[in-house]
Design a protein around this motif. Structure first.
Motif, PDB file in Angstrom:
ATOM      1  N   VAL A  36       0.836  -1.203   0.000  1.00 42.36           N
ATOM      2  CA  VAL A  36       0.000   0.000   0.000  1.00 42.36           C
ATOM      3  C   VAL A  36       0.869   1.251   0.000  1.00 42.36           C
ATOM      4  O   VAL A  36       1.488   1.581   1.016  1.00 42.36           O
ATOM      5  N   PRO A  37       0.937   1.976  -1.116  1.00 43.25           N
ATOM      6  CA  PRO A  37       1.658   3.255  -1.107  1.00 43.25           C
ATOM      7  C   PRO A  37       0.835   4.299  -0.360  1.00 43.25           C
ATOM      8  O   PRO A  37      -0.363   4.115  -0.133  1.00 43.25           O
ATOM      9  N   MET A  38       1.474   5.383   0.041  1.00 45.19           N
ATOM     10  CA  MET A  38       0.764   6.466   0.713  1.00 45.19           C
ATOM     11  C   MET A  38      -0.321   7.010  -0.197  1.00 45.19           C
ATOM     12  O   MET A  38      -0.101   7.222  -1.392  1.00 45.19           O
ATOM     13  N   ARG A  39      -1.500   7.199   0.361  1.00 45.62           N
ATOM     14  CA  ARG A  39      -2.588   7.668  -0.490  1.00 45.62           C
ATOM     15  C   ARG A  39      -2.384   9.121  -0.904  1.00 45.62           C
ATOM     16  O   ARG A  39      -1.747   9.906  -0.206  1.00 45.62           O
ATOM     17  N   HIS A  40      -2.912   9.450  -2.064  1.00 50.37           N
ATOM     18  CA  HIS A  40      -2.889  10.821  -2.554  1.00 50.37           C
ATOM     19  C   HIS A  40      -4.023  11.584  -1.882  1.00 50.37           C
ATOM     20  O   HIS A  40      -5.168  11.133  -1.886  1.00 50.37           O
ATOM     21  N   HIS A  41      -3.698  12.749  -1.334  1.00 50.94           N
ATOM     22  CA  HIS A  41      -4.676  13.565  -0.617  1.00 50.94           C
ATOM     23  C   HIS A  41      -4.570  14.980  -1.175  1.00 50.94           C
ATOM     24  O   HIS A  41      -3.575  15.662  -0.960  1.00 50.94           O
ATOM     25  N   HIS A  42      -5.594  15.406  -1.923  1.00 52.18           N
ATOM     26  CA  HIS A  42      -5.532  16.713  -2.577  1.00 52.18           C
ATOM     27  C   HIS A  42      -6.759  17.539  -2.217  1.00 52.18           C
ATOM     28  O   HIS A  42      -7.894  17.149  -2.539  1.00 52.18           O
ATOM     29  N   LYS A  50     -17.988  27.781  -1.265  1.00 50.68           N
ATOM     30  CA  LYS A  50     -17.026  28.485  -0.399  1.00 50.68           C
ATOM     31  C   LYS A  50     -16.416  27.581   0.665  1.00 50.68           C
ATOM     32  O   LYS A  50     -16.173  27.993   1.794  1.00 50.68           O
ATOM     33  N   GLU A  51     -16.160  26.345   0.297  1.00 52.62           N
ATOM     34  CA  GLU A  51     -15.529  25.380   1.199  1.00 52.62           C
ATOM     35  C   GLU A  51     -14.761  24.380   0.343  1.00 52.62           C
ATOM     36  O   GLU A  51     -15.294  23.832  -0.624  1.00 52.62           O
ATOM     37  N   ASP A  52     -13.503  24.139   0.669  1.00 53.16           N
ATOM     38  CA  ASP A  52     -12.691  23.208  -0.115  1.00 53.16           C
ATOM     39  C   ASP A  52     -13.287  21.799  -0.127  1.00 53.16           C
ATOM     40  O   ASP A  52     -13.887  21.352   0.853  1.00 53.16           O
ATOM     41  N   SER A  53     -13.100  21.123  -1.242  1.00 53.68           N
ATOM     42  CA  SER A  53     -13.383  19.697  -1.330  1.00 53.68           C
ATOM     43  C   SER A  53     -12.047  18.958  -1.318  1.00 53.68           C
ATOM     44  O   SER A  53     -10.984  19.566  -1.451  1.00 53.68           O
ATOM     45  N   THR A  54     -12.102  17.643  -1.152  1.00 51.54           N
ATOM     46  CA  THR A  54     -10.888  16.834  -1.093  1.00 51.54           C
ATOM     47  C   THR A  54     -10.997  15.655  -2.041  1.00 51.54           C
ATOM     48  O   THR A  54     -12.052  15.008  -2.105  1.00 51.54           O
ATOM     49  N   LEU A  55      -9.929  15.396  -2.798  1.00 51.47           N
ATOM     50  CA  LEU A  55      -9.845  14.225  -3.666  1.00 51.47           C
ATOM     51  C   LEU A  55      -8.852  13.248  -3.045  1.00 51.47           C
ATOM     52  O   LEU A  55      -7.721  13.616  -2.738  1.00 51.47           O
ATOM     53  N   LEU A  56      -9.286  12.008  -2.864  1.00 47.52           N
ATOM     54  CA  LEU A  56      -8.435  10.962  -2.306  1.00 47.52           C
ATOM     55  C   LEU A  56      -8.277   9.836  -3.319  1.00 47.52           C
ATOM     56  O   LEU A  56      -9.273   9.357  -3.880  1.00 47.52           O
ATOM     57  N   LEU A  57      -7.044   9.408  -3.555  1.00 48.13           N
ATOM     58  CA  LEU A  57      -6.754   8.269  -4.421  1.00 48.13           C
ATOM     59  C   LEU A  57      -6.048   7.229  -3.571  1.00 48.13           C
ATOM     60  O   LEU A  57      -4.979   7.491  -3.009  1.00 48.13           O
ATOM     61  N   VAL A  72     -12.131   8.895  -4.363  1.00 49.81           N
ATOM     62  CA  VAL A  72     -13.141   9.455  -3.458  1.00 49.81           C
ATOM     63  C   VAL A  72     -13.056  10.971  -3.435  1.00 49.81           C
ATOM     64  O   VAL A  72     -11.956  11.538  -3.488  1.00 49.81           O
ATOM     65  N   THR A  73     -14.198  11.619  -3.343  1.00 50.93           N
ATOM     66  CA  THR A  73     -14.247  13.049  -3.059  1.00 50.93           C
ATOM     67  C   THR A  73     -15.002  13.257  -1.751  1.00 50.93           C
ATOM     68  O   THR A  73     -15.958  12.544  -1.452  1.00 50.93           O
ATOM     69  N   VAL A  74     -14.521  14.226  -0.984  1.00 51.67           N
ATOM     70  CA  VAL A  74     -15.197  14.617   0.254  1.00 51.67           C
ATOM     71  C   VAL A  74     -15.579  16.083   0.128  1.00 51.67           C
ATOM     72  O   VAL A  74     -14.712  16.950  -0.003  1.00 51.67           O
ATOM     73  N   GLN A  87     -18.351  10.830  -1.815  1.00 51.69           N
ATOM     74  CA  GLN A  87     -18.735  10.203  -3.075  1.00 51.69           C
ATOM     75  C   GLN A  87     -17.533   9.409  -3.585  1.00 51.69           C
ATOM     76  O   GLN A  87     -16.384   9.831  -3.388  1.00 51.69           O
ATOM     77  N   GLY A  88     -17.772   8.281  -4.256  1.00 49.93           N
ATOM     78  CA  GLY A  88     -16.611   7.562  -4.752  1.00 49.93           C
ATOM     79  C   GLY A  88     -16.897   6.287  -5.509  1.00 49.93           C
ATOM     80  O   GLY A  88     -18.029   5.780  -5.521  1.00 49.93           O
ATOM     81  N   THR A  89     -15.842   5.778  -6.146  1.00 50.12           N
ATOM     82  CA  THR A  89     -15.902   4.548  -6.941  1.00 50.12           C
ATOM     83  C   THR A  89     -14.659   3.710  -6.624  1.00 50.12           C
ATOM     84  O   THR A  89     -13.575   4.256  -6.394  1.00 50.12           O
ATOM     85  N   TYR A  90     -14.837   2.398  -6.630  1.00 51.43           N
ATOM     86  CA  TYR A  90     -13.696   1.508  -6.437  1.00 51.43           C
ATOM     87  C   TYR A  90     -13.499   0.668  -7.693  1.00 51.43           C
ATOM     88  O   TYR A  90     -14.446   0.027  -8.182  1.00 51.43           O
ATOM     89  N   LEU A  91     -12.264   0.652  -8.228  1.00 52.85           N
ATOM     90  CA  LEU A  91     -11.913  -0.182  -9.368  1.00 52.85           C
ATOM     91  C   LEU A  91     -11.149  -1.392  -8.843  1.00 52.85           C
ATOM     92  O   LEU A  91     -10.044  -1.252  -8.292  1.00 52.85           O
ATOM     93  N   TYR A  92     -11.736  -2.576  -8.992  1.00 55.29           N
ATOM     94  CA  TYR A  92     -11.134  -3.819  -8.504  1.00 55.29           C
ATOM     95  C   TYR A  92     -10.486  -4.526  -9.684  1.00 55.29           C
ATOM     96  O   TYR A  92     -11.135  -4.795 -10.707  1.00 55.29           O
TER      97      TYR A  92
END
Length: 319
Positions: A36-42, A50-57, A72-74, A87-92
């Motif tokens: 497991v590499p460190m997840r991307h957090h943007h 007027k509030e940041d969202s977050t993208l997680l890979l 995933v987005t938060v 919200q999000g999707t998982y690719l298996y």
């Protein structure tokens, strides 16, 4: 080309056995074969609200077997659109061929695996006779956390609090047929001193759990506060507790519940007792006595997603 399966939220919601899913997570954490590499957090601007969202890979792979990535987005302000914040999707994926085996709805998968990780930790950290639970938060995770905790401990009484009492009342109604009694409450303080387990899953920026209320033998399960400057428990909670995290990789870097006490000198890295890899493999112990207060902080880990995706894929294809 093999057919790509579509595994939706209805399937995940209707085919989850928490005892089985927790066992799948325990197996993955104890074997430690998943890379497991460190997840991307943007964080990215969302000027409309007027509030940041977050993208997680969140990628992970078990060489020669399976792989996957969660996208995933938060968006904390999604309530105004009557949508969940996550919200999000998982690719298996097939780790040998690189092909997509399944596309899974990630919101439900995330909720189930997150609740299972908390319950897995509780199986090491809460007292074996823990029979009462305070659930702080009324989001998508709350019902899952309650059910998951109840699958590893003999929970008989549940209290639920949220900023919106009506939401707490509706959740209590939804769970009224379970084996435990559930009651919505108007303030955290009225029950926090009386329960064995406190589970907190909110988007609060500031503490909701204060150490002055913690009692001997309690277990604190912190699931929210996914940013470095947000937290659900204050420094007194850290001072009074034995601290555990889901993984050192993310736990030391991603949540204010750990990052801020470390920065302020309230907590040192060497004070952290163990993570889930160490607990599940037996390298380190969890709770050591009945009076100990245990503190578990979860930020999520891609191993949990891959374990859950494998669980649902196998269940779906073996029907």
């Amino acid at each position: 080309m093999d057919k790509i399966l579509q595994i939706d939220s209805d399937y995940i919601e209707n085919n989850t056995n928490f005892v089985e899913l927790i066992a799948e997570l325990k197996n993955k954490f104890s074997s430690n074969s998943t890379q497991v590499p460190m997840r991307h957090h943007h964080d990215f601007p969302n000027p409309v609200v007027k509030e940041d969202s977050t993208l997680l890979l969140m990628p992970a792979w078990n060489p020669g077997q399976e792989a996957g990535v969660k996208i995933v987005t938060v968006s904390p302000e999604n309530g105004q659109f009557d949508l969940p914040s996550i919200q999000g999707t998982y690719l298996y994926l097939d780790a040998v061929k690189g092909s997509i085996r399944a596309i899974m709805e990630a919101k439900s998968l995330t909720a189930k695996r997150t609740a299972s990780a908390s319950a897995l930790a509780s199986s090491y950290l809460s007292r074996t006779d823990a029979s009462s639970l305070l659930m702080i938060g009324t989001g998508a995770l709350s019902i899952n956390l309650i059910k998951a905790h109840a699958s590893v401990r003999p929970i008989k009484k549940v209290y639920i609090w949220g900023r919106n009492f009506e939401k707490a009342r509706k959740i209590a109604e939804e769970l009224e047929s379970e084996d435990f009694v559930i009651q919505p409450i108007e303030t955290i303080e009225e029950k926090i001193t009386q329960v064995d387990i406190i589970s907190c899953a909110t988007l609060s920026r500031t503490p909701l759990v204060f150490g002055e209320y913690l009692q001997e033998g309690q277990h604190l399960d912190l699931v929210g506060a996914y940013k470095k400057d947000t937290r659900e428990a204050d420094n007194d909670c850290v001072k009074k507790s034995s601290v555990f995290i889901d993984t050192y990789q993310g736990g030391l870097k991603e949540s204010g519940d750990i990052v801020l006490p470390l920065k302020e000198g309230v907590l040192k890295e060497e004070d952290i007792k163990a993570d889930l890899f160490e607990l599940c493999s037996g390298v380190k112990k969890g709770r050591t006595d009945a009076k100990e207060i245990t503190f578990f902080k979860s930020v999520g880990h891609a191993l949990e997603d891959l374990a859950a995706a494998t669980y649902y894929y196998n269940k779906y294809t073996n029907e």
